[in-house]
Design a protein around this motif. Sequence first.
Motif, PDB file in Angstrom:
ATOM      1  N   ARG A  77     -92.104   1.593  29.934  1.00 57.21           N
ATOM      2  CA  ARG A  77     -92.506   1.523  31.346  1.00 57.21           C
ATOM      3  C   ARG A  77     -91.921   0.248  31.953  1.00 57.21           C
TER       4      ARG A  77
ATOM      5  N   PHE B 297     -92.089   6.332  21.645  1.00 55.36           N
ATOM      6  CA  PHE B 297     -92.464   5.315  22.625  1.00 55.36           C
ATOM      7  C   PHE B 297     -91.767   5.590  23.952  1.00 55.36           C
TER       8      PHE B 297
ATOM      9  N   THR C  45     -95.339  -2.887  19.658  1.00 53.26           N
ATOM     10  CA  THR C  45     -96.094  -3.010  20.908  1.00 53.26           C
ATOM     11  C   THR C  45     -96.335  -4.471  21.269  1.00 53.26           C
TER      12      THR C  45
ATOM     13  N   HIS D  72     -93.582  -2.458  29.496  1.00 60.19           N
ATOM     14  CA  HIS D  72     -94.790  -2.083  28.751  1.00 60.19           C
ATOM     15  C   HIS D  72     -94.470  -0.842  27.936  1.00 60.19           C
TER      16      HIS D  72
ATOM     17  N   GLU E 103     -95.554   2.394  25.780  1.00 56.88           N
ATOM     18  CA  GLU E 103     -96.665   3.330  25.612  1.00 56.88           C
ATOM     19  C   GLU E 103     -96.300   4.393  24.585  1.00 56.88           C
ATOM     20  N   THR E 104     -97.209   4.649  23.653  1.00 58.30           N
ATOM     21  CA  THR E 104     -96.988   5.738  22.705  1.00 58.30           C
ATOM     22  C   THR E 104     -97.177   7.056  23.438  1.00 58.30           C
ATOM     23  N   GLU E 105     -96.329   8.021  23.098  1.00 58.65           N
ATOM     24  CA  GLU E 105     -96.370   9.324  23.750  1.00 58.65           C
ATOM     25  C   GLU E 105     -96.383  10.433  22.701  1.00 58.65           C
TER      26      GLU E 105
END
Length: 260
Positions: free
Chosen positions: A95, A92, A145, A157, A159-161
Amino acid sequence: MDSVVYQHFRKEEAPFIDQVASWVQDVEDQYRPYLSNFLDPRQQFIVESLISVKSDLRYQFEGGYTDAERKRVLIYPDYFEPTSDDFEIQLFEIRYPQKFTQLSHGKILGTLVNAGISRDVFGDIMTDGVRWQFFVEKSMVDYVTLQITKIGRVTVHLETEDYTELLIPKDAWQIEQVTTSSLRIDALISSVYNISRQRSKELVENGKIKLNWQAFERPDFELGLLDIISVRGFGRIQLREIEGKTKKEKYRLQLGILRK
């Protein structure tokens, strides 16, 4: 589990030893792999010690990157050939408005735990000084999430990476050789940070110390291999190796040290 095994570890580690024994038994009985939650380095040491005597079983650790502290272990029969996907780890990225605020390891860890996310289902929390990332078990992705929308007062926020987006962590362990009179927590803190034994004892007794990420208040406790102590305001210490004793009966230790 053979009763002799317990003599090599601490009494309080017996429940974890029993747990590992049950994992091994499941693999042997069902002849299929078993994947653990995230383990701290001391737990990894115990797993390795117990399974290494099982010639018919294999094991592999994975924490998302080579130098990860917290890792999952996959225990498997000798026919099985594991891949990275078998460890079910998701990266993750957090952000957040980088120009207007700062995050910290403690704030991120506290937010995850306070959201009801068990410490053993997420791995390392990493930063390059600006960006922040962490690893979590894939089964928890949706829950994390939905639950994590703020860290402190900062709106974030998640975000999956992909692993290709993994940052290079800023913090790196420095390997140092230290001589100390004892393996006690207060003695080691005193030796590493060059403070008085009384001061280090007060740090432990006043709740400024964590042992393997758990609150701890026993200054006389003796450390074992791969234990990690976090000292608020000072940094972290990991006991990497006991190299022997000096002529004056002091311990020669190899330590991993993170200084603030």
